[in-house]
Design an enzyme around this catalytic site. Structure first.
Site, PDB file in Angstrom:
ATOM      1  CG  ASP A   5      -0.131  -0.078   2.527  1.00  0.00           C
ATOM      2  OD1 ASP A   5       0.793  -0.912   2.618  1.00  0.00           O
ATOM      3  OD2 ASP A   5      -0.436   0.688   3.461  1.00  0.00           O
ATOM      4  CG  ASP A   6      -0.488   4.212   1.553  1.00  0.00           C
ATOM      5  OD1 ASP A   6      -1.441   4.349   0.777  1.00  0.00           O
ATOM      6  OD2 ASP A   6      -0.618   4.077   2.781  1.00  0.00           O
ATOM      7  CD1 TRP A  28      -6.585  -1.143   7.601  1.00  0.00           C
ATOM      8  CD2 TRP A  28      -5.037  -2.494   6.720  1.00  0.00           C
ATOM      9  NE1 TRP A  28      -5.366  -0.718   8.047  1.00  0.00           N
ATOM     10  CE2 TRP A  28      -4.389  -1.536   7.532  1.00  0.00           C
ATOM     11  CE3 TRP A  28      -4.267  -3.442   6.065  1.00  0.00           C
ATOM     12  CZ2 TRP A  28      -3.006  -1.500   7.693  1.00  0.00           C
ATOM     13  CZ3 TRP A  28      -2.889  -3.406   6.232  1.00  0.00           C
ATOM     14  CH2 TRP A  28      -2.267  -2.450   7.037  1.00  0.00           C
TER      15      TRP A  28
END
Length: 674
Positions: free
Chosen positions: A106-107, A210
């Site tokens: 992620d990110d 999440w």
């Protein structure tokens, strides 16, 4: 150190999870630099010892410990040495006793390096290849999570159902690997059954949510103490699991985790109806407000407990005095408590924290997409009081309503102050330390709003802050990040209290005879402003009073009024020759003063004008007219108690204090040359 603190807080989380029926802990702190930035580095012996203690504690509490690693910042997917480094790092953690793992992508940037572009047809293929390899190397553990780069619907191009990235992940990722998903957005307001069914079809498996509904790492001024909500319990059988990513501060996460546990048990409890009046349309099995009350009730006991870390403790017996040449440290040796005398100030006594205090706290720091009921009510009342402030002096049917609602707003502000006082004196100091900056901030903001309403109602001295272009730092919310945001075109359009963006428009025009009554009304209102203020008839008169009261007419082209959308809100008047006004109140003014400052000015602006710019423009026009008549200087008289106007003239920069004979003690004179 930070790593040790993280472990200590995690131990308390395990205890709560076991108590409340939760069973999983995902270890993925971005401030563990060996989790993300230096993912290749093995843990030191000391770090490994702490992680082993953490993993062992999770097992003792029947909590599954999932170790997550985030190599996506700089990994070269096609390099076998990189894959080997990742396997070696996870093998080390496996030797510590961990049996569940997660790979997070992620990110991160989506552009592949040239080597990876040659080896893989897409970014998704590269991620899937390394994930499958690691998963098989670890022996295909029962729990293995994968976080995709497109982890919410908002990131999918062009949509979830048509995302080539998600389709590749769903098709190529081994079926024993679970996939994390945050919902429609990174921080999702609502997550519907339909949206989960759509992504499940693409991923070819049910996702693990999440959930960032309580996350606050993106804004240090926000904290979320509202319940887990807007996720129907019908989702539960359609998911592989739910993980909450809550506030950065540990102790305030009591509500987030407690209410999630209540939500998770909604189906396990047999699907019994658990709603209150009005909740039926949301979920027949789960009531967010009831879950919140249960959580706050339990949290109150933790607040009042002194056996928590940071709680007050008193030494029951004095320490044995050792032989030393140094002066002994002053300590509480059990002296009799101080008792004030009959005419002395009473001792401050802190009232105990209540459940209502925690409900108010939750309302003030609720959820990312909504304020709690009390917070919404306070915003609505302040907006109404501000927009209907002319009713205070108009003596219409709305006057009584305005005063009643102002008192209601004041009572709500006082409740916030009392909540702050009781929280500040709660025995459990660890919780207070996590909350303190937030409750200080809200107390300050509420205090400024409270003072403003009192000013509108004529119950308090008009604040210099309201007509001040150089306020104290505590009078505004600043910081470089805030200034960047205020320069952006959409800043403010996501305020939870929706109000059409509006810039006040002011009109400055010459005063005409028909304005005389309104000028006098403003003069009387401003003279009466201030709680406990001495009546005008009992105060020494100002030279300009006769001008504002209409007893003397201003000089030609030397009178202006200020109007807003409500009506007249200020005036500026002048006499090019101040002698007649001085003679009217029998005030002797030195000839030398009148030689330098022959003209007299006065200005008043109602408190609802919070921008000083219109008043500055109005007096600028007035001084220009006086200068055009050939006058060389002007002066004004002000009462010492009128801090707002003293501050206004001072901030103009040109007006300076001048000495005048026979001035009463509480009156000052200021002048400027033209």
């Amino acid at each position: 150190n930070r790593f040790y603190t993280q472990c200590c807080c995690s131990l308390l989380v395990f205890d709560r999870e076991q108590k409340w029926g939760l069973n999983t802990y995902l270890y993925a702190p971005k401030d563990d630099y060996k989790h993300r930035m230096y993912w290749r580095d093995l843990y030191s012996a000391e770090e490994a010892e702490q992680l082993i203690a953490l993993i062992s504690a999770a097992k003792r509490h029947d909590v599954e410990f999932i170790y997550a690693i985030s190599p996506g910042l700089d990994v070269t997917f096609s390099n076998p040495k990189e894959v080997a480094a990742l396997k070696r790092k996870l093998d080390q953690v496996k030797e510590m006793g961990c049996r569940s793992f997660s790979l997070l992508f992620d990110d991160i940037e989506t552009e592949m390096c040239p080597a990876d572009k040659q080896a893989f047809s897409s970014f998704a293929h590269a991620q899937v290849a390394i994930t499958n390899a690691v998963y098989q190397h670890l022996g295909e553990p029962e729990t293995f999570l994968f976080c995709p780069t497109d982890y919410c619907a908002a990131f999918c191009t062009p949509s979830v159902s048509q995302s080539s990235y998600l389709h590749t992940v769903g098709e190529k990722l081994l079926p024993g690997i679970d996939i994390l998903w945050t919902g429609p957005k990174v921080v999702s307001h609502k997550i519907s059954v339909e949206s989960i069914e759509e992504v499940s079809s693409v991923l070819r498996r049910a996702p693990v949510i999440w959930d960032n509904i309580h996350a606050n790492d993106y804004d240090p001024q926000r904290l979320f103490l509202g319940p887990y909500k807007d996720r129907p319990t019908d989702l539960i059988p359609k998911l592989r699991g739910v993980l909450t990513n809550p506030n950065c501060e540990f102790y305030p996460n009591f509500v987030a985790i407690h209410t999630l546990a209540t939500w998770c048990k909604a189906i396990a409890d047999g699907g019994q109806r658990d709603v209150e009046m009005g909740d039926e349309e949301q979920d027949p099995c789960y009531s967010p407000q009831k879950a919140l009350t249960l959580a706050l009730t339990d949290w109150l006991q933790e607040f009042l407990s002194t056996d928590q870390p940071g709680g007050h403790r008193r030494v029951s017996a004095p320490l044995k005095k050792e032989s030393t040449d140094e002066e002994p440290m002053q300590t509480d040796m059990g002296e009799s408590p101080y008792v004030p005398g009959p005419q002395e100030n009473p001792l401050y006594t802190a009232e105990p924290l209540t459940l209502d205090d925690l409900k108010l706290l939750s309302d003030l720091f609720y959820l990312p997409y909504e304020h709690g009921l009390t917070a919404r009510t306070m915003l609505q009342e302040l907006d109404w009081l501000k927009n209907h402030s002319p009713a205070v002096t108009a003596e219409t049917g709305k006057t009584v309503e305005w005063c009643s609602r102002a008192q209601r707003f004041d009572d709500m502000c006082e409740a916030v102050v009392q909540m702050f006082n009781r929280l500040s004196n709660a025995p459990n100091r660890s919780i207070l330390y996590d909350l303190y900056n937030y409750i200080c901030d809200i107390k300050s903001g509420v205090g400024m709003a409270r003072a403003y309403v009192k000013t509108l109602g004529g119950q308090g001295q008009p604040s210099a802050q309201l007509m001040n272009d150089d306020p104290e730092p505590w009078g505004f919310r600043g910081g470089l990040s805030g200034e960047f945001q205020r320069m952006l075109p959409c800043h403010g359009n996501r305020d939870l209290f929706r109000h059409p963006p509006m810039t006040a428009v002011y009109c400055i025009r010459p005063c005409c005879p028909e304005d005389k009554m309104e000028v006098q009304r403003i003069f009387r209102e401003m003279q009466g402003a201030g709680e406990g203020k001495v009546p005008l008839t009992m105060q020494p008169p100002l030279i300009c009073d006769s001008l504002s009261a209409g007893e003397l007419s201003p000089s030609p082209q030397c009178a202006f009024v200020l109007e807003d959308e409500i009506g007249m809100c200020g005036y500026a008047l002048a006499l090019t020759d101040a002698k007649p006004a001085a003679a009217k109140i029998q005030r002797a003014v030195n000839d030398s003063v009148l030689e330098d400052f022959p003209s007299l000015v006065t200005i008043q602006v109602l408190p609802r004008v919070t921008d000083s710019s219109p008043a500055k423009r109005m007096i600028g026009r007035l001084l220009s007219s006086i200068r055009g008549s050939g006058c060389r200087g002007v002066f004004c008289e002000l009462r010492q108690s009128d801090r707002r106007m003293i501050d206004f003239y001072t901030k103009l920069g040109s007006f300076k204090p001048i000495k005048m004979a026979s001035l009463p003690p509480d009156i000052i004179a200021m002048g400027t040359s033209l």
